[in-house]
Design a protein around this motif. Structure first.
Motif, PDB file in Angstrom:
ATOM      1  N   SER A 182       0.988  -3.770   3.310  1.00  5.88           N
ATOM      2  CA  SER A 182       2.217  -2.982   3.294  1.00  5.88           C
ATOM      3  C   SER A 182       3.185  -3.448   4.376  1.00  5.88           C
ATOM      4  CB  SER A 182       1.896  -1.496   3.496  1.00  5.88           C
ATOM      5  OG  SER A 182       1.243  -1.000   2.351  1.00  5.88           O
ATOM      6  N   GLY A 183       2.838  -4.533   5.062  1.00  8.88           N
ATOM      7  CA  GLY A 183       3.750  -5.105   6.058  1.00  8.88           C
ATOM      8  C   GLY A 183       3.619  -4.506   7.441  1.00  8.88           C
ATOM      9  N   PHE A 206      -4.831  -4.236  -5.162  1.00  5.30           N
ATOM     10  CA  PHE A 206      -6.149  -4.820  -4.979  1.00  5.30           C
ATOM     11  C   PHE A 206      -7.048  -4.537  -6.177  1.00  5.30           C
ATOM     12  CE2 PHE A 206      -4.347  -4.245  -0.822  1.00  5.30           C
ATOM     13  CZ  PHE A 206      -4.665  -5.419  -0.177  1.00  5.30           C
ATOM     14  N   ARG A 238       7.152   7.333  10.829  1.00  2.87           N
ATOM     15  CA  ARG A 238       6.815   5.970  10.436  1.00  2.87           C
ATOM     16  C   ARG A 238       5.632   5.427  11.241  1.00  2.87           C
ATOM     17  NH1 ARG A 238       9.168   1.023  12.461  1.00  2.87           N
ATOM     18  NH2 ARG A 238       9.131  -0.625  10.896  1.00  2.87           N
ATOM     19  N   ALA A 271      -1.961  -4.233   6.242  1.00  3.16           N
ATOM     20  CA  ALA A 271      -1.259  -5.508   6.364  1.00  3.16           C
ATOM     21  C   ALA A 271      -0.485  -5.821   5.084  1.00  3.16           C
ATOM     22  CB  ALA A 271      -2.249  -6.630   6.671  1.00  3.16           C
ATOM     23  N   HIS A 283       7.117   1.051   5.026  1.00  2.00           N
ATOM     24  CA  HIS A 283       7.120   0.808   6.471  1.00  2.00           C
ATOM     25  C   HIS A 283       8.244  -0.136   6.914  1.00  2.00           C
ATOM     26  CE1 HIS A 283       5.393   0.503  10.480  1.00  2.00           C
ATOM     27  NE2 HIS A 283       5.714  -0.773  10.431  1.00  2.00           N
ATOM     28  N   LEU A 284       8.461  -1.197   6.145  1.00  3.82           N
ATOM     29  CA  LEU A 284       9.436  -2.211   6.580  1.00  3.82           C
ATOM     30  C   LEU A 284      10.883  -1.814   6.303  1.00  3.82           C
ATOM     31  CD1 LEU A 284       7.601  -5.488   5.531  1.00  3.82           C
ATOM     32  CD2 LEU A 284       7.884  -4.564   7.816  1.00  3.82           C
ATOM     33  N   ILE A 316      11.999   1.616   6.382  1.00  4.93           N
ATOM     34  CA  ILE A 316      12.404   2.808   7.130  1.00  4.93           C
ATOM     35  C   ILE A 316      12.903   2.348   8.493  1.00  4.93           C
ATOM     36  CG2 ILE A 316      11.641   4.980   8.140  1.00  4.93           C
ATOM     37  CD1 ILE A 316       9.552   5.179   5.946  1.00  4.93           C
ATOM     38  N   ARG A 318       2.907   2.428  -4.147  1.00  7.34           N
ATOM     39  CA  ARG A 318       2.990   2.026  -2.748  1.00  7.34           C
ATOM     40  C   ARG A 318       3.607   0.632  -2.626  1.00  7.34           C
ATOM     41  NH1 ARG A 318      -2.648   1.668   0.136  1.00  7.34           N
ATOM     42  NH2 ARG A 318      -2.821  -0.232  -1.107  1.00  7.34           N
ATOM     43  N   ALA A 335       4.197   5.161   3.450  1.00 11.03           N
ATOM     44  CA  ALA A 335       3.599   4.064   4.212  1.00 11.03           C
ATOM     45  C   ALA A 335       3.996   2.717   3.609  1.00 11.03           C
ATOM     46  CB  ALA A 335       2.083   4.208   4.250  1.00 11.03           C
ATOM     47  N   GLY A 336       4.132   2.685   2.291  1.00 10.89           N
ATOM     48  CA  GLY A 336       4.562   1.454   1.631  1.00 10.89           C
ATOM     49  C   GLY A 336       5.971   1.055   2.005  1.00 10.89           C
ATOM     50  N   ARG A 341       2.258   7.225  10.399  1.00 11.18           N
ATOM     51  CA  ARG A 341       1.701   6.780   9.119  1.00 11.18           C
ATOM     52  C   ARG A 341       1.094   5.390   9.263  1.00 11.18           C
ATOM     53  NH1 ARG A 341       6.450   9.638   7.108  1.00 11.18           N
ATOM     54  NH2 ARG A 341       7.667   7.750   7.408  1.00 11.18           N
ATOM     55  N   VAL A 370       4.944 -10.454   3.284  1.00  9.16           N
ATOM     56  CA  VAL A 370       5.304  -9.133   2.768  1.00  9.16           C
ATOM     57  C   VAL A 370       6.779  -8.859   3.054  1.00  9.16           C
ATOM     58  CG1 VAL A 370       4.923  -6.653   3.031  1.00  9.16           C
ATOM     59  CG2 VAL A 370       2.972  -8.187   2.921  1.00  9.16           C
ATOM     60  N   LEU A 402       5.564  -0.848  -4.963  1.00 11.33           N
ATOM     61  CA  LEU A 402       6.947  -0.827  -5.465  1.00 11.33           C
ATOM     62  C   LEU A 402       7.914  -0.216  -4.454  1.00 11.33           C
ATOM     63  CD1 LEU A 402       6.699   0.324  -9.181  1.00 11.33           C
ATOM     64  CD2 LEU A 402       7.418  -1.910  -8.327  1.00 11.33           C
ATOM     65  N   TYR A 422      10.426  -2.253  -2.060  1.00 13.15           N
ATOM     66  CA  TYR A 422      11.445  -3.144  -2.632  1.00 13.15           C
ATOM     67  C   TYR A 422      10.931  -4.575  -2.787  1.00 13.15           C
ATOM     68  CZ  TYR A 422      14.593   0.637  -1.325  1.00 13.15           C
ATOM     69  OH  TYR A 422      15.196   1.852  -1.188  1.00 13.15           O
ATOM     70  N   GLN A 455       1.932 -10.576   6.982  1.00 13.38           N
ATOM     71  CA  GLN A 455       2.995  -9.584   7.160  1.00 13.38           C
ATOM     72  C   GLN A 455       4.378 -10.187   6.946  1.00 13.38           C
ATOM     73  OE1 GLN A 455       0.323  -9.650   9.171  1.00 13.38           O
ATOM     74  NE2 GLN A 455      -0.244  -7.601   9.842  1.00 13.38           N
ATOM     75  N   ARG A 500       4.526  -8.085  -2.625  1.00 13.25           N
ATOM     76  CA  ARG A 500       3.616  -6.945  -2.522  1.00 13.25           C
ATOM     77  C   ARG A 500       2.477  -7.145  -3.497  1.00 13.25           C
ATOM     78  NH1 ARG A 500       5.027  -2.514   0.855  1.00 13.25           N
ATOM     79  NH2 ARG A 500       6.697  -3.420   2.098  1.00 13.25           N
ATOM     80  N   ARG A 501       1.341  -6.534  -3.192  1.00 17.22           N
ATOM     81  CA  ARG A 501       0.204  -6.711  -4.071  1.00 17.22           C
ATOM     82  C   ARG A 501      -0.603  -5.424  -4.194  1.00 17.22           C
ATOM     83  NH1 ARG A 501      -4.699 -10.113  -1.812  1.00 17.22           N
ATOM     84  NH2 ARG A 501      -5.545  -9.153  -3.687  1.00 17.22           N
TER      85      ARG A 501
END
Lengths: 263, 349
Positions: free
Chosen positions: B216-217, A91, B198, B214, A111-112, A114, A172, A108-109, B201, A83, A174, A177, A80, A88-89
């Motif tokens: 996605s952080g 699968f 947030r 994980a 998350h960090l 928002i 997700r 959801a992508g 989700r 990330v 991209l 950022y 985490q 980002r990756r």
């Protein structure tokens, strides 16, 4: 790109060695990835590509050598945290969330990025509305960027056709950022037309300043998209260079053809 | 023909939104009529039943956060109901606190204790988590039976001053009913808000695929802990209200059966669905309690059979949760004209 005066690389891997039990999965692998560069990683099955991805993303922690992102050593950092540093990756086997809609997947992508607390969410404060608005608009733009602008945002992520799911996974990634984007066989299962338009999209991603690490078996994609290519075989880096150099490299030809003959 | 087709295309969304509005109005009117039933039915019997439905509804809504949103199987959920109840009883009996002063304390104690329990347990996965929460429920039950100084042992605690608000004492079930209803509405609204944000989700991601979450952080263990805490707090509040209404609290309300029924309500109602688990609570009270007043143990058997049928024929529950991104949310937050094709080499704000 590889001159001494080059700017600090986004990702620098030096003398990376990993062994599982007695098996040497990676041996003294070194390369670097610059901004807006697409670096292809190829090699026969079992060459160590997945291990390399797992080391960079923090899943494999027991390695020698060093991995640094933007000058920050990644040793000991949790997946985490990495990330959070901008990696980002996607699968190899698509991993979408089955209970999220297309647009919620892209949210959801984020998350960090928002910035809303549990309190904001529970009581719908003005900040919640501001943050959701920023995030939803970003999601809409990212979806258009990956070619999913025409898809109904409320549709379930897993209801998309296969190629769409791959694109959604990239969206997700991209949305958060990233500085470095690792794509694990994005063209797997795609036909020639689909993989050609995927290649165009990967070029556009790199053009925004993101460094792309691309593992791929589809040689047309690799050769047409990558700026440079690293070739692995039995955990060793046997060649590194532009697509033209790689195409005519005798060691590479031997590795691939030798594999065929040996099998 | 062409004109007709065009007309139909224009009218269809109109008609469907009108139909949807009619259904929505009917559902709201029905819910209001049902919720106000104790007032026109009168007496103490019906208000008592409705309070039970409300409390089980709150339990369902809270446990739904843990099971339905975050996908964690919690078999010891009623421990927090017990904690809320005993906190209220102690505060009322020994410190002269009123119910309204105790409710926030009960909530905080439920939050803190769930954090203490969740921190080590939520690192384990799946079946192991179920076993550990089961053990926790058992520990709280035996503590309630044996920590006589705090809990009054098997006899429980009782005899505190009747709660009152603005000089009005709370004696009959009908006095408590509006507060149970209010807590249910608040719990439903807050968890509904959490789901479409947030944190909601992040829970859905963890439930579906921890590895992708994980990537996605999303910090897995921390968000599981949030789910456990934000689910347990409602049980703490409901437990305090329950103890106040009964004017008595004893361990028999927190046996393993109670925790099992709480899970059953969530499964019956529909995991993740808030309206579903509230209806699940109503169903549980009607079948397992009301019916058993006439048929003895048969009520429990019928409830068990119904649960089995449900899992076999309709595993998604009475009112399944259908996750979609609401069109109104998109109009409110989205771009006025969302781009369809990529704006080359740019990636939005």
């Amino acid at each position: 790109m590889t001159t001494a005066l080059a700017p600090e690389p986004l990702l620098a891997v030096s003398d990376l060695s990993v062994s599982f039990g007695g098996v040497q999965a990676l041996a003294e692998v070194s390369f670097s990835l610059q901004r807006d560069e697409i670096l292809g990683i190829i090699g026969p099955n079992g060459a160590g590509k997945t291990t390399l991805f797992n080391v960079v993303s923090g899943l494999v922690k027991d390695y020698r050598g060093s991995v640094a992102m933007g000058g920050v050593d990644l040793r000991g950092k949790s997946p985490q945290r990495i990330v959070g540093l901008g990696l980002r990756r996607t699968f190899q086997n698509v991993r979408l969330f089955k209970s999220l809609s297309v647009i919620d997947t892209v949210l959801a992508g984020q998350h960090l990025t928002i910035r809303e607390s549990v309190f904001d969410s529970a009581f719908r404060t003005p900040r919640y509305h501001r943050q959701e608005s920023i995030a939803v608009q970003r999601a809409q733009q990212v979806l258009a960027f990956v070619g999913l602008g025409h898809v109904a945002p409320g549709d379930m992520a897993t209801s998309l056709p296969y190629g769409g799911q791959r694109r959604l996974e990239i969206a997700r990634a991209l949305a958060g950022y990233p500085k470095v984007l690792m794509l694990d066989e994005p063209a797997a299962g795609m036909n020639a037309t689909e993989s050609r338009s995927l290649g165009t999209m990967i070029r556009r991603i790199a053009a925004t300043g993101i460094g792309v690490l691309l593992v791929e078996h589809d040689m047309r994609v690799i050769m047409s998209v990558c700026d440079r290519i690293v070739v692995l075989n039995f955990g060793r880096m046997i060649a590194q260079g532009t697509p033209e150099e790689i195409r005519s490299d005798p060691a590479v030809v031997r590795a691939y053809l030798g594999d065929e003959v040996g099998a | 023909m062409k004109a007709l087709a065009r007309l139909r295309a224009v009218r269809r969304p109109e008609a469907s939104s009108q139909a949807r509005r009619a259904v929505r109005v009917a559902v709201v009117l029905g819910a209001v009529a049902f919720a106000s039933a104790p007032y026109w039915l009168g007496g103490t019997y019906f208000p008592d039943i409705w309070i039970d439905m409300g409390l089980w509804g709150i339990i369902g809504v809270g446990l739904n956060v843990v099971i339905g949103f975050a996908g964690l199987l919690d078999l010891g959920y009623m421990a927090f109901y017990a904690i809320g109840g005993y906190v209220f009883a102690n505060a009322a009996l020994y410190h002269g606190f009123n119910l309204w002063e105790t409710l926030p304390i009960g909530a905080v104690v439920a939050l803190v204790s769930s954090a203490i329990i969740g921190f080590p347990t939520l690192r384990v996965r799946g079946d192991y988590l179920a076993i550990m929460t089961l053990g926790f429920g058992g520990i709280v039950y035996f503590a309630a039976e044996n920590l006589t100084a705090l809990t009054g042992g098997v006899n429980g605690l009782y005899g505190w001053k009747t709660p009152s608000l603005l000089g009005h004492p709370f004696v009959t079930p009908l006095d408590f009913y509006p507060f149970v209803l209010a807590l249910l509405v608040v719990a439903a609204l807050v968890t509904m808000h959490l789901r479409t944000s947030r944190i909601g989700r992040a829970w859905a991601c963890i439930k579906d695929d921890e590895i992708a979450a994980a990537a996605s952080g999303i910090p897995i263990v921390r968000y599981k802990l949030y789910a456990y805490m934000l689910g347990s707090v409602w049980a703490g509040l409901a437990g305090a209200l329950f103890a106040a209404k009964e004017a008595l609290i004893s361990p028999e309300s927190f046996t393993f059966d109670a925790s099992f029924f709480a899970v059953a309500i969530v499964v019956l109602g529909g995991m993740g669905s808030i309206s579903g688990v509230i209806i699940g609570g109503i169903f549980y009270v009607v079948i397992a309690e009301w019916l058993s007043a006439y048929t003895g143990t048969l009520g429990g058997v019928i409830f068990a059979a119904l649960l089995l049928l449900m899992v076999l024929l309709r595993p998604q529950g009475l009112i399944p949760y259908r996750p979609t991104f609401n069109r109104r949310r998109l109009l409110r937050y989205g771009l006025p004209e969302p781009p369809v094709v990529a704006d080359d080499y740019r990636l939005g704000p």
